[in-house]
Design an enzyme around this catalytic site. Structure first.
Site, mmCIF file in Angstrom:
data_model
loop_
_atom_site.group_PDB
_atom_site.id
_atom_site.type_symbol
_atom_site.label_atom_id
_atom_site.label_comp_id
_atom_site.label_asym_id
_atom_site.label_seq_id
_atom_site.Cartn_x
_atom_site.Cartn_y
_atom_site.Cartn_z
ATOM 1 N N TYR A 43 0.836 -1.202 0.000
ATOM 2 C CA TYR A 43 0.000 0.000 0.000
ATOM 3 C C TYR A 43 0.874 1.257 0.000
ATOM 4 O O TYR A 43 0.548 2.249 -0.668
ATOM 5 C CB TYR A 43 -0.930 0.024 1.212
ATOM 6 C CG TYR A 43 -1.838 -1.179 1.288
ATOM 7 C CD1 TYR A 43 -2.497 -1.666 0.172
ATOM 8 C CD2 TYR A 43 -2.037 -1.839 2.489
ATOM 9 C CE1 TYR A 43 -3.318 -2.779 0.240
ATOM 10 C CE2 TYR A 43 -2.867 -2.950 2.582
ATOM 11 C CZ TYR A 43 -3.506 -3.420 1.448
ATOM 12 O OH TYR A 43 -4.318 -4.505 1.533
ATOM 13 N N GLU B 51 1.211 14.082 -8.940
ATOM 14 C CA GLU B 51 1.606 15.327 -8.268
ATOM 15 C C GLU B 51 2.927 15.842 -8.840
ATOM 16 O O GLU B 51 3.988 15.297 -8.564
ATOM 17 C CB GLU B 51 1.746 15.097 -6.760
ATOM 18 C CG GLU B 51 0.481 14.600 -6.083
ATOM 19 C CD GLU B 51 -0.627 15.641 -6.081
ATOM 20 O OE1 GLU B 51 -0.332 16.859 -6.133
ATOM 21 O OE2 GLU B 51 -1.798 15.234 -6.027
ATOM 22 N N ALA C 139 4.561 18.577 -8.135
ATOM 23 C CA ALA C 139 5.474 19.073 -7.095
ATOM 24 C C ALA C 139 6.249 17.908 -6.480
ATOM 25 O O ALA C 139 7.452 18.028 -6.212
ATOM 26 C CB ALA C 139 4.698 19.821 -6.016
ATOM 27 N N ARG D 265 7.025 15.062 -7.969
ATOM 28 C CA ARG D 265 8.019 14.636 -8.963
ATOM 29 C C ARG D 265 9.234 15.554 -8.934
ATOM 30 O O ARG D 265 10.381 15.097 -9.001
ATOM 31 C CB ARG D 265 7.413 14.610 -10.363
ATOM 32 C CG ARG D 265 6.488 13.455 -10.620
ATOM 33 C CD ARG D 265 6.139 13.320 -12.090
ATOM 34 N NE ARG D 265 5.464 14.473 -12.637
ATOM 35 C CZ ARG D 265 4.149 14.685 -12.579
ATOM 36 N NH1 ARG D 265 3.369 13.806 -11.968
ATOM 37 N NH2 ARG D 265 3.618 15.763 -13.119
ATOM 38 N N GLN D 266 9.009 16.857 -8.830
ATOM 39 C CA GLN D 266 10.118 17.806 -8.784
ATOM 40 C C GLN D 266 10.966 17.589 -7.531
ATOM 41 O O GLN D 266 12.204 17.620 -7.592
ATOM 42 C CB GLN D 266 9.588 19.243 -8.817
ATOM 43 C CG GLN D 266 8.944 19.607 -10.125
ATOM 44 C CD GLN D 266 8.162 20.906 -10.054
ATOM 45 O OE1 GLN D 266 7.946 21.466 -8.978
ATOM 46 N NE2 GLN D 266 7.709 21.387 -11.209
ATOM 47 N N GLU E 205 5.266 16.733 1.658
ATOM 48 C CA GLU E 205 4.575 16.811 0.364
ATOM 49 C C GLU E 205 3.578 15.666 0.206
ATOM 50 O O GLU E 205 2.473 15.863 -0.311
ATOM 51 C CB GLU E 205 5.581 16.801 -0.785
ATOM 52 C CG GLU E 205 4.942 16.985 -2.155
ATOM 53 C CD GLU E 205 4.274 18.338 -2.315
ATOM 54 O OE1 GLU E 205 3.081 18.359 -2.727
ATOM 55 O OE2 GLU E 205 4.914 19.366 -2.060
ATOM 56 N N GLU F 93 -5.018 17.242 0.087
ATOM 57 C CA GLU F 93 -5.652 17.786 -1.114
ATOM 58 C C GLU F 93 -6.577 16.775 -1.776
ATOM 59 O O GLU F 93 -7.685 17.118 -2.199
ATOM 60 C CB GLU F 93 -4.596 18.273 -2.096
ATOM 61 C CG GLU F 93 -3.885 19.527 -1.640
ATOM 62 C CD GLU F 93 -2.891 20.054 -2.650
ATOM 63 O OE1 GLU F 93 -2.648 19.388 -3.684
ATOM 64 O OE2 GLU F 93 -2.345 21.137 -2.403
ATOM 65 N N GLU G 96 -16.307 21.776 -5.024
ATOM 66 C CA GLU G 96 -16.911 23.091 -4.859
ATOM 67 C C GLU G 96 -15.987 23.989 -4.040
ATOM 68 O O GLU G 96 -15.340 23.538 -3.087
ATOM 69 C CB GLU G 96 -18.235 22.892 -4.112
ATOM 70 C CG GLU G 96 -19.048 24.125 -3.884
ATOM 71 C CD GLU G 96 -20.336 23.767 -3.149
ATOM 72 O OE1 GLU G 96 -20.616 24.433 -2.137
ATOM 73 O OE2 GLU G 96 -21.017 22.830 -3.580
ATOM 74 N N ASP H 143 -4.402 25.432 1.797
ATOM 75 C CA ASP H 143 -3.401 26.466 2.042
ATOM 76 C C ASP H 143 -2.502 26.092 3.220
ATOM 77 O O ASP H 143 -1.282 26.326 3.182
ATOM 78 C CB ASP H 143 -4.069 27.817 2.308
ATOM 79 C CG ASP H 143 -4.692 28.432 1.062
ATOM 80 O OD1 ASP H 143 -4.458 27.897 -0.055
ATOM 81 O OD2 ASP H 143 -5.417 29.431 1.200
#
Length: 125
Positions: free
Chosen positions: A23, A35, A37, A39-40, A76, A83, A92, A102
């Site tokens: 998992y 994502e 970010a 990967r970077q 991250e 997210e 929505e 944020d």
């Protein structure tokens, strides 16, 4: 609503550890695929972690350099999970959804600042 049984329920010992590893790897792969970010940050860690091993630093210094980079990846991953959860609940616009995202983003920023400070202190002091 029928509740699905947890994939961990009833599993013990090595089988549970093996499943948990699967998992975790799936989560890592999903984060990498979806994502940018992440990967970077993985690419950056692929440069900085080997670099940290060849720099002149103490054992503790190497641990701090590597740990600060792994901390960025960890934060991250958690931010991406927040997210995804917020998006799953609703796409929505909502002030609480924005706040959650944020705050997750702020946590990533703090981890990046931490990494920069650690690298600066270990390399220059």
């Amino acid at each position: 609503m029928i509740q699905k049984e947890s994939p961990y329920k009833g599993k013990r010992g090595f089988k549970r550890i093996w499943n948990a590893l699967g998992y975790s790897l799936t989560g890592f792969i999903d984060a990498y695929r979806h994502e940018s970010a992440f990967r970077q940050e993985v690419a950056l860690s692929g440069v900085l972690i080997p670099l940290s091993l060849i720099l002149h630093a103490s054992g503790e210094g190497h641990a701090l350099l590597i740990g600060s980079i792994l901390w960025v990846l960890l934060v991250e991953l958690l931010n991406s999970a927040v997210e995804a959860t917020v998006d799953r609940i609703s796409l929505e616009d909502h002030r609480l959804a924005k706040r959650a995202k944020d705050i997750g983003s702020a946590a990533v920023l703090v981890s990046l600042v931490n990494a920069a400070v650690v690298w600066g202190l270990v390399l220059f002091f």
